[in-house]
Scaffold this motif. Structure first.
Motif, PDB file in Angstrom:
ATOM      1  N   GLY A 122       0.818  -1.203   0.000  1.00  0.00           N
ATOM      2  CA  GLY A 122       0.000   0.000   0.000  1.00  0.00           C
ATOM      3  C   GLY A 122       0.851   1.251   0.000  1.00  0.00           C
ATOM      4  N   GLU A 123       1.956   1.218   0.744  1.00  0.00           N
ATOM      5  CA  GLU A 123       2.856   2.371   0.780  1.00  0.00           C
ATOM      6  C   GLU A 123       3.515   2.596  -0.580  1.00  0.00           C
ATOM      7  N   ARG A 124       3.915   1.505  -1.229  1.00  0.00           N
ATOM      8  CA  ARG A 124       4.505   1.635  -2.568  1.00  0.00           C
ATOM      9  C   ARG A 124       3.495   2.225  -3.545  1.00  0.00           C
ATOM     10  N   LEU A 125       2.259   1.748  -3.464  1.00  0.00           N
ATOM     11  CA  LEU A 125       1.214   2.242  -4.359  1.00  0.00           C
ATOM     12  C   LEU A 125       0.906   3.712  -4.076  1.00  0.00           C
ATOM     13  N   LEU A 126       0.857   4.086  -2.803  1.00  0.00           N
ATOM     14  CA  LEU A 126       0.594   5.478  -2.435  1.00  0.00           C
ATOM     15  C   LEU A 126       1.656   6.401  -3.020  1.00  0.00           C
ATOM     16  N   GLU A 127       2.921   6.008  -2.905  1.00  0.00           N
ATOM     17  CA  GLU A 127       3.997   6.831  -3.452  1.00  0.00           C
ATOM     18  C   GLU A 127       3.896   6.915  -4.978  1.00  0.00           C
ATOM     19  N   GLU A 128       3.545   5.811  -5.604  1.00  0.00           N
ATOM     20  CA  GLU A 128       3.377   5.804  -7.063  1.00  0.00           C
ATOM     21  C   GLU A 128       2.262   6.765  -7.486  1.00  0.00           C
ATOM     22  N   MET A 129       1.172   6.788  -6.725  1.00  0.00           N
ATOM     23  CA  MET A 129       0.058   7.684  -7.041  1.00  0.00           C
ATOM     24  C   MET A 129       0.460   9.149  -6.839  1.00  0.00           C
ATOM     25  N   PHE A 130       1.278   9.413  -5.835  1.00  0.00           N
ATOM     26  CA  PHE A 130       1.763  10.767  -5.601  1.00  0.00           C
ATOM     27  C   PHE A 130       2.683  11.226  -6.730  1.00  0.00           C
ATOM     28  N   ARG A 131       3.491  10.323  -7.249  1.00  0.00           N
ATOM     29  CA  ARG A 131       4.483  10.702  -8.253  1.00  0.00           C
ATOM     30  C   ARG A 131       3.904  10.793  -9.662  1.00  0.00           C
ATOM     31  N   ASN A 132       2.890  10.004  -9.945  1.00  0.00           N
ATOM     32  CA  ASN A 132       2.350   9.946 -11.301  1.00  0.00           C
ATOM     33  C   ASN A 132       1.043  10.724 -11.375  1.00  0.00           C
TER      34      ASN A 132
ATOM     35  N   GLN B  42      -3.416 -10.711  -8.636  1.00  0.00           N
ATOM     36  CA  GLN B  42      -4.438  -9.684  -8.809  1.00  0.00           C
ATOM     37  C   GLN B  42      -5.084  -9.334  -7.476  1.00  0.00           C
ATOM     38  N   LEU B  43      -5.394 -10.357  -6.720  1.00  0.00           N
ATOM     39  CA  LEU B  43      -6.034 -10.140  -5.427  1.00  0.00           C
ATOM     40  C   LEU B  43      -5.120  -9.337  -4.501  1.00  0.00           C
ATOM     41  N   LEU B  44      -3.836  -9.648  -4.526  1.00  0.00           N
ATOM     42  CA  LEU B  44      -2.870  -8.925  -3.697  1.00  0.00           C
ATOM     43  C   LEU B  44      -2.798  -7.458  -4.116  1.00  0.00           C
ATOM     44  N   THR B  45      -2.783  -7.220  -5.420  1.00  0.00           N
ATOM     45  CA  THR B  45      -2.759  -5.845  -5.929  1.00  0.00           C
ATOM     46  C   THR B  45      -3.988  -5.070  -5.487  1.00  0.00           C
ATOM     47  N   MET B  46      -5.149  -5.721  -5.559  1.00  0.00           N
ATOM     48  CA  MET B  46      -6.380  -5.047  -5.153  1.00  0.00           C
ATOM     49  C   MET B  46      -6.447  -4.844  -3.643  1.00  0.00           C
ATOM     50  N   MET B  47      -5.778  -5.721  -2.901  1.00  0.00           N
ATOM     51  CA  MET B  47      -5.678  -5.514  -1.455  1.00  0.00           C
ATOM     52  C   MET B  47      -4.937  -4.215  -1.171  1.00  0.00           C
ATOM     53  N   TYR B  48      -3.842  -3.985  -1.902  1.00  0.00           N
ATOM     54  CA  TYR B  48      -3.070  -2.756  -1.717  1.00  0.00           C
ATOM     55  C   TYR B  48      -3.880  -1.537  -2.128  1.00  0.00           C
ATOM     56  N   GLN B  49      -4.664  -1.673  -3.204  1.00  0.00           N
ATOM     57  CA  GLN B  49      -5.514  -0.566  -3.631  1.00  0.00           C
ATOM     58  C   GLN B  49      -6.536  -0.222  -2.556  1.00  0.00           C
ATOM     59  N   LEU B  50      -7.134  -1.237  -1.978  1.00  0.00           N
ATOM     60  CA  LEU B  50      -8.118  -1.015  -0.919  1.00  0.00           C
ATOM     61  C   LEU B  50      -7.465  -0.393   0.316  1.00  0.00           C
ATOM     62  N   ASP B  51      -6.244  -0.800   0.594  1.00  0.00           N
ATOM     63  CA  ASP B  51      -5.502  -0.219   1.717  1.00  0.00           C
ATOM     64  C   ASP B  51      -5.373   1.290   1.530  1.00  0.00           C
ATOM     65  N   VAL B  52      -4.941   1.706   0.340  1.00  0.00           N
ATOM     66  CA  VAL B  52      -4.761   3.138   0.060  1.00  0.00           C
ATOM     67  C   VAL B  52      -6.104   3.861   0.071  1.00  0.00           C
ATOM     68  N   ILE B  53      -7.091   3.303  -0.596  1.00  0.00           N
ATOM     69  CA  ILE B  53      -8.387   3.974  -0.716  1.00  0.00           C
ATOM     70  C   ILE B  53      -9.033   4.184   0.653  1.00  0.00           C
ATOM     71  N   ILE B  54      -9.037   3.145   1.473  1.00  0.00           N
ATOM     72  CA  ILE B  54      -9.673   3.243   2.791  1.00  0.00           C
ATOM     73  C   ILE B  54      -8.903   4.199   3.689  1.00  0.00           C
ATOM     74  N   THR B  55      -7.567   4.111   3.642  1.00  0.00           N
ATOM     75  CA  THR B  55      -6.746   5.004   4.474  1.00  0.00           C
ATOM     76  C   THR B  55      -6.958   6.461   4.097  1.00  0.00           C
ATOM     77  N   VAL B  56      -6.852   6.770   2.808  1.00  0.00           N
ATOM     78  CA  VAL B  56      -6.975   8.157   2.350  1.00  0.00           C
ATOM     79  C   VAL B  56      -8.370   8.703   2.639  1.00  0.00           C
ATOM     80  N   SER B  57      -9.398   7.899   2.377  1.00  0.00           N
ATOM     81  CA  SER B  57     -10.767   8.387   2.588  1.00  0.00           C
ATOM     82  C   SER B  57     -11.050   8.624   4.067  1.00  0.00           C
ATOM     83  N   ASN B  58     -10.509   7.782   4.940  1.00  0.00           N
ATOM     84  CA  ASN B  58     -10.716   7.977   6.377  1.00  0.00           C
ATOM     85  C   ASN B  58      -9.965   9.203   6.897  1.00  0.00           C
TER      86      ASN B  58
END
Length: 450
Positions: free
Chosen positions: A36-46, A198-214
């Motif tokens: 989730g942290e890797r994905l969050l940084e990727e979203m910030f950079r791109n 795929q499931l692992l990737t979507m787990m990370y996406q959900l981690d970021v989405i839930i964290t950011v929205s909260n």
């Protein structure tokens, strides 16, 4: 086409540096998994490139904010499953069985831990799958059309796969026979390997989405509405710095007809903070993230430049003033390429004498204001520049941050006010700190040093 935001800008605004406690990235980096942290940084950079992508991501955060979900997976579970899936696999079930027998024997005779790790990986994967099915069902209870619907449906497809039905019948702690272990290992790392990744990737996406929205809900952030490039619109109400709790909010509005804000005010009045707040909001809106405002609408831009903390460069032999000049030149070159940009200049040319700074600030500000496709926020202590601009233009917004003197003590409202600052309180602050008295006392005490 990519969004332009160079290192100077990201550093000025404190957006990305994960090692800075006050960075915007750090504020949102409360994710539960390393992925989730890797994905969050990727979203910030791109940075996203069109308004539909930005609005879709914002709407996803908004949707999950309404659900107020708790992410059910731990960092240890995610790491264990990722390590397990990445450790390789056999292409045939018999080969998988032989490999596991070999690991078990090696572990028994020479203390190799790979068999134990394999058991843990299989057990963790089973536990994650069961948790995910429960979690998806919880999301499904609030079913509605939202941009993440396709991903949720893909998760359901994986979890409803007939080949995975055997998982629901087993308890992870009972995977203690070699044959059963081989059966699940082959299933996860051969038959359904792509689906598990795929499931692992979507787990990370959900981690970021839930964290950011909260976080957005907790901090009172909102979601900006993106308009197509070329609309030349920026409107934000109650705009504030995301890192300051209970900050005073301000309204900013820019358009092609009024594309430059000329900002004045005393030191500590809040000029730099409102400029950073503006820049951060522009950047965060372009990645589809929550913004520290009660409402915001903007049209897509090509990039963001700031000149707030321009350092000198001793290795190159650049003085502070020359570094400022080169920074302004870089921005001018980008503007000259017909890019739709947002540009923030805090205290232009403060590295030179007042006369040169006046002339340069006046000339550069007037020249930039003619580029209607760009938005500018320019601050200065040289209020006389504002008076000269008022004589020549009628489409620049003049705003200032007031200082109210209560006796000899300054009080700052942090509230934008129309006009040009008339504050002349610098000497009062110097006197309040007793600087002149300190110097005079030292001169009296040590006359031989004077």
């Amino acid at each position: 086409m990519s969004f332009i935001a160079d290192k100077q800008t990201l550093d000025d605004l404190g957006i990305l540096n994960r090692y800075r406690s006050d960075a915007v990235f750090t504020l949102f980096n409360q994710v539960k998994t390393n992925g989730g942290e890797r994905l969050l940084e990727e979203m910030f950079r791109n940075v996203l490139t069109n308004e539909q992508e930005m609005n879709d991501r914002s709407n996803t955060f908004r949707y999950f904010q309404q659900l107020s979900l708790v992410f059910p997976f731990s960092r240890e579970q995610a790491d264990a499953m990722e390590d397990y899936l990445g450790a390789g696999h056999q292409k045939r079930l018999p080969a998988t069985l032989l490999a596991i027998v070999g690991k078990k024997l090696t572990g028994a005779f020479v203390g190799d831990k790979s068999f134990v790790a394999l058991v843990s990986g299989v057990q963790t994967t089973i536990a994650v799958l069961k948790l995910m099915r429960t979690f998806v069902n919880k999301i499904d209870e609030h079913a509605g059309d939202h941009p993440f619907s396709a991903s949720i449906n893909e998760l359901k497809r994986i979890l409803d796969d007939k080949r995975i039905a055997v998982v629901w019948k087993e308890k992870a702690e009972r995977i203690n026979s070699v044959s059963l272990l081989a059966k699940f290992d082959y299933l996860f790392r051969a038959v359904l390997y792509t689906e598990m990744k795929q499931l692992l990737t979507m787990m990370y996406q959900l981690d970021v989405i839930i964290t950011v929205s909260n976080i957005a809900k907790d901090r009172g952030f909102s979601y900006a509405t993106a308009l197509e490039k070329g609309k030349h619109v920026f409107r934000a109400s109650d705009l504030r710095h995301p890192g300051i709790k209970k900050a005073v909010g301000n309204t900013l509005e820019l358009s092609a007809q009024s594309n430059l804000i000329f900002l004045t005010g005393a030191n500590m009045a809040g000029k730099s903070t409102i400029m950073k707040s503006f820049g951060i909001a522009v950047y965060m809106a372009h990645i589809g993230f929550p913004v520290a405002a009660s409402e915001m609408t903007f049209s897509v831009k090509d990039g963001l430049f700031s000149s707030i903390n321009v350092p000198d460069n001793l290795q190159m032999g650049y003085s502070h003033f020359y570094a400022e000049v080169l920074r302004v030149k870089k921005v001018a070159e980008a503007v000259a390429k017909s890019k739709d940009l947002v540009i923030i200049f805090d205290e232009l040319f403060k590295g030179t004498n007042v006369k040169d700074a006046y002339d340069a600030t006046l000339s550069v500000t007037k020249a930039f204001a003619t580029f209607r496709n760009c938005f500018f926020l320019v601050s200065t202590h040289i209020v006389e520049v504002g008076a000269a601009l008022q004589e020549d233009t009628d489409d620049i917004q003049f705003l200032f941050m007031p200082t109210i003197m209560e006796g000899n003590v300054p009080r700052y409202t942090y509230q934008l006010t129309k006009g040009i600052s008339a504050d002349r309180h610098g000497m009062k602050i110097i006197e309040n700190e007793g600087i002149i008295d300190i110097i005079r006392s030292a001169a009296t005490a040590f006359p031989d040093k004077v």
